[in-house]
Design an enzyme around this catalytic site. Sequence first.
Site, PDB file in Angstrom:
ATOM      1  CG  ASN A 115       7.618  -4.193   2.772  1.00  0.00           C
ATOM      2  OD1 ASN A 115       7.055  -3.574   3.496  1.00  0.00           O
ATOM      3  ND2 ASN A 115       7.715  -3.602   1.148  1.00  0.00           N
ATOM      4  N   GLY A 116      10.324  -4.758   2.587  1.00  0.00           N
ATOM      5  CA  GLY A 116      11.708  -3.649   2.983  1.00  0.00           C
ATOM      6  C   GLY A 116      12.281  -4.353   1.870  1.00  0.00           C
ATOM      7  N   GLY A 117      13.024  -3.442   1.059  1.00  0.00           N
ATOM      8  CA  GLY A 117      14.500  -4.397   0.433  1.00  0.00           C
ATOM      9  C   GLY A 117      14.666  -4.721  -0.975  1.00  0.00           C
ATOM     10  CG  HIS A 152       9.735  -1.526   6.043  1.00  0.00           C
ATOM     11  ND1 HIS A 152       9.154  -1.003   5.363  1.00  0.00           N
ATOM     12  CD2 HIS A 152      10.714  -1.956   5.569  1.00  0.00           C
ATOM     13  CE1 HIS A 152      10.132  -0.696   5.020  1.00  0.00           C
ATOM     14  NE2 HIS A 152      11.146  -0.688   4.994  1.00  0.00           N
ATOM     15  CB  CYS A 165       2.551   5.016   7.924  1.00  0.00           C
ATOM     16  SG  CYS A 165       3.209   6.535   6.655  1.00  0.00           S
ATOM     17  N   PRO A 207       1.224  -0.908   0.003  1.00  0.00           N
ATOM     18  CG  PRO A 207       0.268  -1.011   2.252  1.00  0.00           C
ATOM     19  CD  PRO A 207       0.478  -2.086   1.956  1.00  0.00           C
ATOM     20  CG  MET A 208       3.748   2.129  -1.594  1.00  0.00           C
ATOM     21  SD  MET A 208       4.652   1.898  -3.700  1.00  0.00           S
ATOM     22  CE  MET A 208       3.526   1.110  -4.995  1.00  0.00           C
TER      23      MET A 208
END
Length: 410
Positions: free
Chosen positions: A268-270, A228, A155, A70-71
């Site tokens: 999640n992340g990278g 994340h 977030c 989600p962004m």
Amino acid sequence: MKSTVYNLLSALAPLHYDNLTYCHKQSLKILNRFSGQHKRFHSLMGKDPVHLEKRMVDGQYLPPWFSVAPMMDWTDNHYRTLARLISKHAWLYTEMVVAETIVHQRNNLDRFLAFSPEQHPIVLQLGGSNLENLAKAAEFANAYSFDELNLNCGCPSGKVAGHGCFGARLMFDPKFVADAMSAIAANCSVPVSVKCRIGVDDHDSYNELCDFVYAIVSNSPTRHFIVHARKALLSGLSPAENRKVPPLKYEYYFALLRDFPEVQFTINGGITGIDQVNAARRQGAHGVMVGRAAYNNPWSTLRHVDSAVYGIPTSSLSRRQPLLNLFHSEPGNGLWKRKADAALRRCKTIECFLEETLDAIPDSVLDSTLHRSPSDWEGSFADIDGMLPPPYKLSLQQSMSVSACLGISN
């Protein structure tokens, strides 16, 4: 040279549509103006069974082995339409929708919650810190047939974390998160999940992360976490810096798999490519979520998902085909295809906008299908076992509580 459909379309942003009342910054939103006013979508799963069956096996969607994060301002209806044209099986997440927005806009919910049935499987991400409003938001959202509801606990934006104590700041209060997840689950008919960081500010030890997970699992129906693998810093870093500066600690994620075997965790992340996705999954990751790479380079990132992640043969879809189907199922779609097809070949004026954009890109790029190339990421995560933190130690009372909650017999 722009190498993706989405970047290609972003070149249309300078076109002038200042008089439109519902103006958005993203280029696909601008393109939507060519079809007239903003259309209402309806997420009735039975509305188009032919399209839905293509993404279902034995009546169920494939697992969320790959998902698009989600962004805010990015994963809107328009992007998700494009993403689904490229990958039939990736799980798509909405932008975060604040619970208060849903409650206060209850007479205008289509604007925030409606989507075309082709976007399944799709997850709605909620933001908020008021139990009553989260419960009401879940109830209203339930009518739209999302496949999962997710709570934003990750977030770090000041607009999120600094107001109303939600986003990453919620990790300071796992008991509240558990209550929130219970309230959401009680008012919807689909699974619920939490998206979080591995820590916040100085609360970044592995044991503190486990305490957070334990509190939620033992006090709510939540059995899925998207993690994340960076901590969040609530002051001193911008949201963009929070995605890069705090170091990635994938070992925390893989340790969670070890210490909470009955819970599903998505990493999640990278992670920016399919080779990394498959490397993580070979190491045991239940699912992998990709963010900005799936937005900035949707063709290269999403095109391999169905074949390389899900093992389903990919059609010979070219870049030209998603371009011509941007308005799939919308009124005027047939006319759009004919006009766009003609513009791609011979239009010479600014009114024929696509020619002005595409003449810099050869047909060999537009019409090519994607081939995988070797990557240095094939062996990623192979040595992660030697980096794991010590196992999380539960007290006897905690252990019995988790076992009872998860239905594990002693």
